[in-house]
Design a protein around this motif. Sequence first.
Motif, PDB file in Angstrom:
ATOM      1  N   THR A   1       8.309 -47.784  -2.082  1.00  0.00           N
ATOM      2  CA  THR A   1       7.824 -46.870  -3.127  1.00  0.00           C
ATOM      3  C   THR A   1       7.896 -47.547  -4.485  1.00  0.00           C
ATOM      4  O   THR A   1       6.950 -47.474  -5.280  1.00  0.00           O
ATOM      5  CB  THR A   1       8.664 -45.577  -3.128  1.00  0.00           C
ATOM      6  OG1 THR A   1       8.539 -44.926  -1.864  1.00  0.00           O
ATOM      7  CG2 THR A   1       8.197 -44.634  -4.226  1.00  0.00           C
TER       8      THR A   1
ATOM      9  N   ARG B   1       2.565 -30.573   0.788  1.00  0.00           N
ATOM     10  CA  ARG B   1       2.931 -31.847   0.163  1.00  0.00           C
ATOM     11  C   ARG B   1       1.695 -32.649  -0.219  1.00  0.00           C
ATOM     12  O   ARG B   1       1.722 -33.437  -1.171  1.00  0.00           O
ATOM     13  CB  ARG B   1       3.815 -32.659   1.103  1.00  0.00           C
ATOM     14  CG  ARG B   1       5.210 -32.073   1.287  1.00  0.00           C
ATOM     15  CD  ARG B   1       6.005 -32.828   2.322  1.00  0.00           C
ATOM     16  NE  ARG B   1       6.235 -34.215   1.920  1.00  0.00           N
ATOM     17  CZ  ARG B   1       6.787 -35.131   2.712  1.00  0.00           C
ATOM     18  NH1 ARG B   1       7.146 -34.799   3.947  1.00  0.00           N
ATOM     19  NH2 ARG B   1       6.978 -36.350   2.283  1.00  0.00           N
TER      20      ARG B   1
ATOM     21  N   THR C   1       3.479 -30.185   5.526  1.00  0.00           N
ATOM     22  CA  THR C   1       2.723 -31.411   5.250  1.00  0.00           C
ATOM     23  C   THR C   1       1.507 -31.125   4.383  1.00  0.00           C
ATOM     24  O   THR C   1       1.196 -31.884   3.458  1.00  0.00           O
ATOM     25  CB  THR C   1       2.290 -32.068   6.569  1.00  0.00           C
ATOM     26  OG1 THR C   1       3.424 -32.296   7.391  1.00  0.00           O
ATOM     27  CG2 THR C   1       1.594 -33.396   6.308  1.00  0.00           C
TER      28      THR C   1
ATOM     29  N   ILE D   1       3.528 -40.237  10.913  1.00  0.00           N
ATOM     30  CA  ILE D   1       3.418 -40.858   9.601  1.00  0.00           C
ATOM     31  C   ILE D   1       4.743 -41.481   9.172  1.00  0.00           C
ATOM     32  O   ILE D   1       5.802 -40.867   9.276  1.00  0.00           O
ATOM     33  CB  ILE D   1       2.982 -39.826   8.542  1.00  0.00           C
ATOM     34  CG1 ILE D   1       1.599 -39.270   8.876  1.00  0.00           C
ATOM     35  CG2 ILE D   1       2.973 -40.444   7.143  1.00  0.00           C
ATOM     36  CD1 ILE D   1       1.159 -38.140   7.979  1.00  0.00           C
TER      37      ILE D   1
ATOM     38  N   ASN E   1       6.274 -42.531   5.746  1.00  0.00           N
ATOM     39  CA  ASN E   1       5.960 -42.193   4.362  1.00  0.00           C
ATOM     40  C   ASN E   1       6.923 -42.893   3.411  1.00  0.00           C
ATOM     41  O   ASN E   1       8.124 -42.674   3.455  1.00  0.00           O
ATOM     42  CB  ASN E   1       6.045 -40.671   4.169  1.00  0.00           C
ATOM     43  CG  ASN E   1       5.369 -40.212   2.881  1.00  0.00           C
ATOM     44  OD1 ASN E   1       5.121 -41.012   1.987  1.00  0.00           O
ATOM     45  ND2 ASN E   1       5.099 -38.935   2.786  1.00  0.00           N
ATOM     46  N   ARG E   2       6.372 -43.743   2.549  1.00  0.00           N
ATOM     47  CA  ARG E   2       7.139 -44.388   1.493  1.00  0.00           C
ATOM     48  C   ARG E   2       6.416 -44.154   0.156  1.00  0.00           C
ATOM     49  O   ARG E   2       5.893 -45.075  -0.461  1.00  0.00           O
ATOM     50  CB  ARG E   2       7.284 -45.888   1.732  1.00  0.00           C
ATOM     51  CG  ARG E   2       8.080 -46.299   2.941  1.00  0.00           C
ATOM     52  CD  ARG E   2       9.586 -46.129   2.713  1.00  0.00           C
ATOM     53  NE  ARG E   2      10.340 -46.873   3.702  1.00  0.00           N
ATOM     54  CZ  ARG E   2      10.585 -46.465   4.924  1.00  0.00           C
ATOM     55  NH1 ARG E   2      10.112 -45.289   5.328  1.00  0.00           N
ATOM     56  NH2 ARG E   2      11.296 -47.204   5.761  1.00  0.00           N
TER      57      ARG E   2
ATOM     58  N   ARG F   1       3.711 -43.819  -2.244  1.00  0.00           N
ATOM     59  CA  ARG F   1       2.293 -44.177  -2.225  1.00  0.00           C
ATOM     60  C   ARG F   1       1.895 -44.884  -0.926  1.00  0.00           C
ATOM     61  O   ARG F   1       0.716 -44.968  -0.594  1.00  0.00           O
ATOM     62  CB  ARG F   1       1.945 -45.090  -3.409  1.00  0.00           C
ATOM     63  CG  ARG F   1       1.922 -44.396  -4.768  1.00  0.00           C
ATOM     64  CD  ARG F   1       1.650 -45.422  -5.849  1.00  0.00           C
ATOM     65  NE  ARG F   1       1.589 -44.821  -7.173  1.00  0.00           N
ATOM     66  CZ  ARG F   1       0.469 -44.467  -7.792  1.00  0.00           C
ATOM     67  NH1 ARG F   1      -0.694 -44.661  -7.185  1.00  0.00           N
ATOM     68  NH2 ARG F   1       0.488 -43.946  -8.997  1.00  0.00           N
TER      69      ARG F   1
ATOM     70  N   GLN G   1       1.674 -45.054   2.950  1.00  0.00           N
ATOM     71  CA  GLN G   1       1.686 -44.220   4.143  1.00  0.00           C
ATOM     72  C   GLN G   1       1.109 -45.023   5.312  1.00  0.00           C
ATOM     73  O   GLN G   1       0.056 -45.640   5.183  1.00  0.00           O
ATOM     74  CB  GLN G   1       0.859 -42.952   3.938  1.00  0.00           C
ATOM     75  CG  GLN G   1       1.422 -41.995   2.901  1.00  0.00           C
ATOM     76  CD  GLN G   1       0.501 -40.804   2.696  1.00  0.00           C
ATOM     77  OE1 GLN G   1      -0.667 -40.959   2.356  1.00  0.00           O
ATOM     78  NE2 GLN G   1       1.021 -39.614   2.912  1.00  0.00           N
TER      79      GLN G   1
END
Length: 311
Positions: free
Chosen positions: A153, A33, A30, A117, A119-120, A122, A124
């Motif tokens: 996204t 990233r 993480t 989280i 996550n897509r 941009r 979050q």
Amino acid sequence: MQYFPMFLDLKGKPVLVVGGGEVACRKVETLVRAGAIVTIISPAIEDFLQTLVSQGECQWQQNFYSNEVMDSKFVQVWATTDNPQLNHQVYRDAKKRGILVNVVDDLPYCDFITPSIVNRGRIQIAISSGGASPVLVRNIRQQFEYVLPQNLTLQAEFGASKRTDIKQKLPSVELRRKFWETFFDLPLVESATNRQQLEAQYQHLLSDNVTDKGSVTWIEYGDDFELLSLKALRLMQKAELVLYPQQCPFVFVDSVRRDAERIEFSDEARLGEQLKMAIDAKLRVVVFIAEKSAKYNLLIGKDLRLSLAKA
């Protein structure tokens, strides 16, 4: 609220991870990233971490932890070993240098915790129970995963690309906010699979002058907040002005959009004055009234009225 929620920019910033096992793998992945410059201290590391090191994604100092490796340049320190005494020593060393530290799965030795989280790109979404119930948090995350559009996204990237253009076409913050709220509510936007489809909806909406319209929605309240419909909740999040009587339970008023203006009314005459000013200003208004109340029927007229669902 036990923890202050925030998103931290770690891009290009040094982070120390003590330990090279399975727990370290999850944290390092993480951090990498997020763009952090990760240094791992451990005599041995898992194959996954070895791969990241070989690819230049992070650095590995093959050694046992000692106080000398602690440096104030690190913005974060993670202690991930299975040795509580060592983890606590890392914590004390980091605190002496004023560094934020997290001892994994040991809340008393954490300056911060990491949420679950969604996550897509941009987009979050962070979910946390303050360490109280990880299983509950995981269930909530799954619900978000099921409900959220898979093209978030794409939507986010499109919105970012139009920031300059929309400022030129719609000069005020309020107009732009109304535009984007309407845009992202469009069914064709939610189902879009490419940028061209989003562009078509964007241009159509700009020519529709939709941002110059106000509205009044009357929402009934009762004893059970959960009986509100999804449509009522959605309109509450768009409201710029919320009008409510003193008897309205606080949970209803508190659940509207955070920056909406909230005004209590005491009688029909005062409510009528507030509505006239709001309509003239082209605001989107939500009015809370008691369930099955008939005293405001003349004011409601042809406005939208949303009743509570049946239990």
